[in-house]
Design a protein around this motif. Sequence first.
Motif, PDB file in Angstrom:
ATOM      1  N   ARG A  75       0.827  -1.216   0.000  1.00 14.67           N
ATOM      2  CA  ARG A  75       0.000   0.000   0.000  1.00 14.67           C
ATOM      3  C   ARG A  75       0.861   1.266   0.000  1.00 14.67           C
ATOM      4  NH1 ARG A  75      -5.355  -1.240   2.298  1.00 14.67           N
ATOM      5  NH2 ARG A  75      -5.803   0.964   2.082  1.00 14.67           N
ATOM      6  N   ILE A  76       2.173   1.120   0.264  1.00 19.88           N
ATOM      7  CA  ILE A  76       3.071   2.274   0.197  1.00 19.88           C
ATOM      8  C   ILE A  76       3.345   2.567  -1.268  1.00 19.88           C
ATOM      9  CG2 ILE A  76       5.342   3.207   0.775  1.00 19.88           C
ATOM     10  CD1 ILE A  76       5.332   1.377   3.255  1.00 19.88           C
ATOM     11  N   ILE A  77       2.899   3.726  -1.713  1.00 19.59           N
ATOM     12  CA  ILE A  77       3.066   4.121  -3.111  1.00 19.59           C
ATOM     13  C   ILE A  77       4.486   4.628  -3.338  1.00 19.59           C
ATOM     14  CG2 ILE A  77       2.261   5.698  -4.907  1.00 19.59           C
ATOM     15  CD1 ILE A  77      -0.410   5.831  -3.191  1.00 19.59           C
ATOM     16  N   CYS A  78       4.943   5.495  -2.468  1.00 18.15           N
ATOM     17  CA  CYS A  78       6.290   6.068  -2.580  1.00 18.15           C
ATOM     18  C   CYS A  78       6.843   6.348  -1.195  1.00 18.15           C
ATOM     19  CB  CYS A  78       6.287   7.408  -3.331  1.00 18.15           C
ATOM     20  SG  CYS A  78       5.923   7.327  -5.064  1.00 18.15           S
ATOM     21  N   THR A  79       8.158   6.325  -1.113  1.00 18.98           N
ATOM     22  CA  THR A  79       8.854   6.875   0.044  1.00 18.98           C
ATOM     23  C   THR A  79       9.805   7.939  -0.483  1.00 18.98           C
ATOM     24  OG1 THR A  79      10.603   5.209  -0.047  1.00 18.98           O
ATOM     25  CG2 THR A  79       8.751   4.767   1.419  1.00 18.98           C
ATOM     26  N   LEU A  80      10.056   8.919   0.334  1.00 23.35           N
ATOM     27  CA  LEU A  80      10.991   9.988  -0.017  1.00 23.35           C
ATOM     28  C   LEU A  80      11.921  10.180   1.162  1.00 23.35           C
ATOM     29  CD1 LEU A  80      11.966  12.358  -1.811  1.00 23.35           C
ATOM     30  CD2 LEU A  80      10.222  13.759  -0.695  1.00 23.35           C
ATOM     31  N   ASP A  81      13.217   9.985   0.928  1.00 21.40           N
ATOM     32  CA  ASP A  81      14.220  10.180   1.967  1.00 21.40           C
ATOM     33  C   ASP A  81      14.949  11.488   1.752  1.00 21.40           C
ATOM     34  OD1 ASP A  81      14.005   7.759   3.540  1.00 21.40           O
ATOM     35  OD2 ASP A  81      14.796   6.704   1.800  1.00 21.40           O
ATOM     36  N   ALA A  82      15.277  12.137   2.842  1.00 18.13           N
ATOM     37  CA  ALA A  82      15.994  13.405   2.781  1.00 18.13           C
ATOM     38  C   ALA A  82      17.415  13.193   2.255  1.00 18.13           C
ATOM     39  CB  ALA A  82      16.050  14.039   4.162  1.00 18.13           C
ATOM     40  N   ALA A  83      17.972  14.238   1.691  1.00 17.06           N
ATOM     41  CA  ALA A  83      19.368  14.234   1.254  1.00 17.06           C
ATOM     42  C   ALA A  83      19.988  15.557   1.674  1.00 17.06           C
ATOM     43  CB  ALA A  83      19.460  14.052  -0.260  1.00 17.06           C
ATOM     44  N   ARG A  84      21.154  15.454   2.280  1.00 20.15           N
ATOM     45  CA  ARG A  84      21.875  16.650   2.724  1.00 20.15           C
ATOM     46  C   ARG A  84      23.356  16.450   2.448  1.00 20.15           C
ATOM     47  NH1 ARG A  84      18.371  15.008   6.668  1.00 20.15           N
ATOM     48  NH2 ARG A  84      16.649  16.380   7.101  1.00 20.15           N
ATOM     49  N   GLU A  85      24.076  17.539   2.309  1.00 21.55           N
ATOM     50  CA  GLU A  85      25.522  17.444   2.174  1.00 21.55           C
ATOM     51  C   GLU A  85      26.169  18.665   2.803  1.00 21.55           C
ATOM     52  OE1 GLU A  85      27.006  19.133  -2.061  1.00 21.55           O
ATOM     53  OE2 GLU A  85      25.873  17.274  -2.181  1.00 21.55           O
ATOM     54  N   GLU A  86      27.365  18.434   3.339  1.00 19.59           N
ATOM     55  CA  GLU A  86      28.093  19.541   3.937  1.00 19.59           C
ATOM     56  C   GLU A  86      28.685  20.377   2.819  1.00 19.59           C
ATOM     57  OE1 GLU A  86      31.648  20.223   7.136  1.00 19.59           O
ATOM     58  OE2 GLU A  86      30.184  18.642   7.511  1.00 19.59           O
ATOM     59  N   ALA A  87      28.570  21.668   2.965  1.00 22.72           N
ATOM     60  CA  ALA A  87      29.040  22.583   1.926  1.00 22.72           C
ATOM     61  C   ALA A  87      30.558  22.715   1.990  1.00 22.72           C
ATOM     62  CB  ALA A  87      28.395  23.946   2.107  1.00 22.72           C
ATOM     63  N   GLY A  88      31.203  22.485   0.857  1.00 21.35           N
ATOM     64  CA  GLY A  88      32.646  22.653   0.778  1.00 21.35           C
ATOM     65  C   GLY A  88      33.031  24.096   1.075  1.00 21.35           C
ATOM     66  N   GLY A  89      34.036  24.273   1.923  1.00 18.10           N
ATOM     67  CA  GLY A  89      34.475  25.616   2.260  1.00 18.10           C
ATOM     68  C   GLY A  89      33.670  26.266   3.374  1.00 18.10           C
ATOM     69  N   GLY A  92      30.571  22.862   8.923  1.00 18.11           N
ATOM     70  CA  GLY A  92      29.417  22.916   9.810  1.00 18.11           C
ATOM     71  C   GLY A  92      28.117  23.323   9.142  1.00 18.11           C
ATOM     72  N   TYR A  93      28.169  23.765   7.903  1.00 12.70           N
ATOM     73  CA  TYR A  93      26.945  24.143   7.187  1.00 12.70           C
ATOM     74  C   TYR A  93      26.498  22.976   6.308  1.00 12.70           C
ATOM     75  CZ  TYR A  93      27.418  28.966   8.649  1.00 12.70           C
ATOM     76  OH  TYR A  93      27.491  30.100   9.399  1.00 12.70           O
ATOM     77  N   VAL A  94      25.254  22.608   6.458  1.00  9.60           N
ATOM     78  CA  VAL A  94      24.698  21.504   5.686  1.00  9.60           C
ATOM     79  C   VAL A  94      23.612  22.058   4.773  1.00  9.60           C
ATOM     80  CG1 VAL A  94      23.482  19.295   5.825  1.00  9.60           C
ATOM     81  CG2 VAL A  94      25.199  19.889   7.547  1.00  9.60           C
ATOM     82  N   TRP A  95      23.661  21.656   3.533  1.00  8.52           N
ATOM     83  CA  TRP A  95      22.705  22.123   2.527  1.00  8.52           C
ATOM     84  C   TRP A  95      21.772  20.977   2.159  1.00  8.52           C
ATOM     85  CZ3 TRP A  95      23.197  27.253   1.571  1.00  8.52           C
ATOM     86  CH2 TRP A  95      24.404  27.844   1.935  1.00  8.52           C
ATOM     87  N   ASP A  96      20.500  21.298   2.004  1.00  8.78           N
ATOM     88  CA  ASP A  96      19.575  20.257   1.586  1.00  8.78           C
ATOM     89  C   ASP A  96      19.670  20.055   0.087  1.00  8.78           C
ATOM     90  OD1 ASP A  96      18.391  22.767   1.166  1.00  8.78           O
ATOM     91  OD2 ASP A  96      16.383  21.987   1.380  1.00  8.78           O
ATOM     92  N   ARG A  97      19.430  18.843  -0.323  1.00  7.32           N
ATOM     93  CA  ARG A  97      19.446  18.447  -1.725  1.00  7.32           C
ATOM     94  C   ARG A  97      18.166  17.695  -2.038  1.00  7.32           C
ATOM     95  NH1 ARG A  97      22.340  22.059  -2.331  1.00  7.32           N
ATOM     96  NH2 ARG A  97      24.586  21.997  -2.417  1.00  7.32           N
ATOM     97  N   ALA A  98      17.920  17.476  -3.296  1.00  6.33           N
ATOM     98  CA  ALA A  98      16.732  16.703  -3.689  1.00  6.33           C
ATOM     99  C   ALA A  98      16.809  15.332  -3.036  1.00  6.33           C
ATOM    100  CB  ALA A  98      16.668  16.569  -5.199  1.00  6.33           C
ATOM    101  N   GLY A  99      15.708  14.914  -2.449  1.00  9.39           N
ATOM    102  CA  GLY A  99      15.682  13.623  -1.772  1.00  9.39           C
ATOM    103  C   GLY A  99      15.600  12.469  -2.753  1.00  9.39           C
ATOM    104  N   LYS A 100      15.761  11.276  -2.210  1.00  8.04           N
ATOM    105  CA  LYS A 100      15.675  10.057  -3.008  1.00  8.04           C
ATOM    106  C   LYS A 100      14.277   9.476  -2.848  1.00  8.04           C
ATOM    107  CE  LYS A 100      17.375   5.407  -3.490  1.00  8.04           C
ATOM    108  NZ  LYS A 100      18.070   4.303  -2.838  1.00  8.04           N
ATOM    109  N   SER A 101      13.580   9.328  -3.960  1.00 10.64           N
ATOM    110  CA  SER A 101      12.242   8.739  -3.898  1.00 10.64           C
ATOM    111  C   SER A 101      12.264   7.348  -4.508  1.00 10.64           C
ATOM    112  CB  SER A 101      11.217   9.618  -4.617  1.00 10.64           C
ATOM    113  OG  SER A 101      11.557   9.759  -5.968  1.00 10.64           O
ATOM    114  N   VAL A 102      11.498   6.468  -3.901  1.00  8.70           N
ATOM    115  CA  VAL A 102      11.327   5.107  -4.396  1.00  8.70           C
ATOM    116  C   VAL A 102       9.823   4.900  -4.516  1.00  8.70           C
ATOM    117  CG1 VAL A 102      11.661   2.653  -3.921  1.00  8.70           C
ATOM    118  CG2 VAL A 102      13.429   4.307  -3.254  1.00  8.70           C
ATOM    119  N   CYS A 103       9.362   4.628  -5.723  1.00  3.57           N
ATOM    120  CA  CYS A 103       7.923   4.485  -5.968  1.00  3.57           C
ATOM    121  C   CYS A 103       7.621   3.161  -6.643  1.00  3.57           C
ATOM    122  CB  CYS A 103       7.417   5.625  -6.852  1.00  3.57           C
ATOM    123  SG  CYS A 103       7.602   7.256  -6.101  1.00  3.57           S
TER     124      CYS A 103
END
Length: 122
Positions: A75-89, A92-103
């Motif tokens: 019954r689970i149509i899709c899941t979406l997981d968060a994606a983040r990465e630390e910014a070069g330079g 301590g700052y983390v930027w959000d990125r497009a998440g990974k979806s599985v449908c």
Amino acid sequence: HMSLLRRAYFVAGTAEELGLHKLLPRDKFGEQLPLKWPQAGHSWRWPSSIPIVDLDKLETLLLKRIDRLPGGRSRIICTLDAAREEAGGYPGYVWDRAGKSVCTPWTFRQGDPFLSVALLEW
């Protein structure tokens, strides 16, 4: 808002089928109270009527309730997981990125209910 997201579920079903409507706060007449954003100068508190404050436990509860539905996890149509990465330079700052979806393949038909549940952490 991806920076707040841990995981989201899109499920063929309703909050009532999963019993999620029972977790929301109610007034003395049993009517569901709306959850409101805090006003300036006030902090938001998790409603005491919701016994689970840990996202891992809430996700486990959600999946157990999905498992009890006819068809279970199919019954689970899709899941979406968060994606983040630390910014070069910028240590301590983390930027959000497009998440990974599985449908899974799914076709929406008029009148079919579906539910989205987002697990947010802040």
